[in-house]
Design a protein around this motif. Structure first.
Motif, PDB file in Angstrom:
ATOM      1  N   ASP A 142      15.424  -6.486  83.831  1.00 55.08           N
ATOM      2  CA  ASP A 142      16.383  -7.448  83.312  1.00 55.08           C
ATOM      3  C   ASP A 142      15.735  -8.686  82.703  1.00 55.08           C
ATOM      4  O   ASP A 142      16.410  -9.485  82.071  1.00 55.08           O
ATOM      5  CB  ASP A 142      17.351  -7.883  84.421  1.00 55.08           C
ATOM      6  CG  ASP A 142      18.406  -6.823  84.706  1.00 55.08           C
ATOM      7  OD1 ASP A 142      18.453  -5.814  83.977  1.00 55.08           O
ATOM      8  OD2 ASP A 142      19.168  -6.998  85.665  1.00 55.08           O
ATOM      9  N   LEU A 143      14.442  -8.833  82.900  1.00 53.81           N
ATOM     10  CA  LEU A 143      13.773 -10.032  82.347  1.00 53.81           C
ATOM     11  C   LEU A 143      13.289  -9.820  80.948  1.00 53.81           C
ATOM     12  O   LEU A 143      13.068  -8.848  80.421  1.00 53.81           O
ATOM     13  CB  LEU A 143      12.607 -10.448  83.246  1.00 53.81           C
ATOM     14  CG  LEU A 143      13.000 -10.944  84.621  1.00 53.81           C
ATOM     15  CD1 LEU A 143      11.759 -11.335  85.426  1.00 53.81           C
ATOM     16  CD2 LEU A 143      13.918 -12.167  84.526  1.00 53.81           C
ATOM     17  N   ILE A 188      14.759  -6.474  88.588  1.00 54.35           N
ATOM     18  CA  ILE A 188      14.290  -7.775  88.095  1.00 54.35           C
ATOM     19  C   ILE A 188      13.374  -7.561  86.886  1.00 54.35           C
ATOM     20  O   ILE A 188      13.524  -8.248  85.868  1.00 54.35           O
ATOM     21  CB  ILE A 188      13.549  -8.533  89.212  1.00 54.35           C
ATOM     22  CG1 ILE A 188      14.551  -8.983  90.282  1.00 54.35           C
ATOM     23  CG2 ILE A 188      12.793  -9.738  88.642  1.00 54.35           C
ATOM     24  CD1 ILE A 188      13.904  -9.525  91.544  1.00 54.35           C
ATOM     25  N   GLN A 189      12.458  -6.611  86.984  1.00 56.65           N
ATOM     26  CA  GLN A 189      11.524  -6.364  85.886  1.00 56.65           C
ATOM     27  C   GLN A 189      12.249  -5.854  84.653  1.00 56.65           C
ATOM     28  O   GLN A 189      11.874  -6.195  83.525  1.00 56.65           O
ATOM     29  CB  GLN A 189      10.450  -5.381  86.325  1.00 56.65           C
ATOM     30  CG  GLN A 189       9.502  -5.967  87.357  1.00 56.65           C
ATOM     31  CD  GLN A 189       8.530  -4.951  87.920  1.00 56.65           C
ATOM     32  OE1 GLN A 189       8.594  -3.757  87.623  1.00 56.65           O
ATOM     33  NE2 GLN A 189       7.631  -5.419  88.762  1.00 56.65           N
TER      34      GLN A 189
END
Length: 71
Positions: free
Chosen positions: A70-71, A67-68
């Motif tokens: 891909d953001l 998540i980190q």
């Protein structure tokens, strides 16, 4: 109409070997179709329910990292 997605997914993969299971996952992710998300969710649920606490922590760490990144 009573549609049980879990039962349908289980029926579709019940005789699959590891190679076929991997191909199912890769195909669902590669195609990126929204309709595949419930199936991936069911597969993840199976994995989660058959994992020990250490494996679950590894999955959460990997998810957080993904998540980190891909953001």
């Amino acid at each position: 109409m009573d549609l049980n997605i879990r039962k349908a997914i289980y029926a579709n993969i019940s005789n699959n070997d590891q190679e076929q299971l991997e191909a199912t996952i890769v195909d669902a992710i590669t195609n990126g179709e929204e309709k595949m998300l419930p199936g991936l969710g069911v597969l993840f649920e199976l994995i989660w329910n058959h994992s020990n606490e250490e494996e679950k922590k590894e999955m959460i760490t990997s998810l957080e990292s993904g998540i980190q990144n891909d953001l």
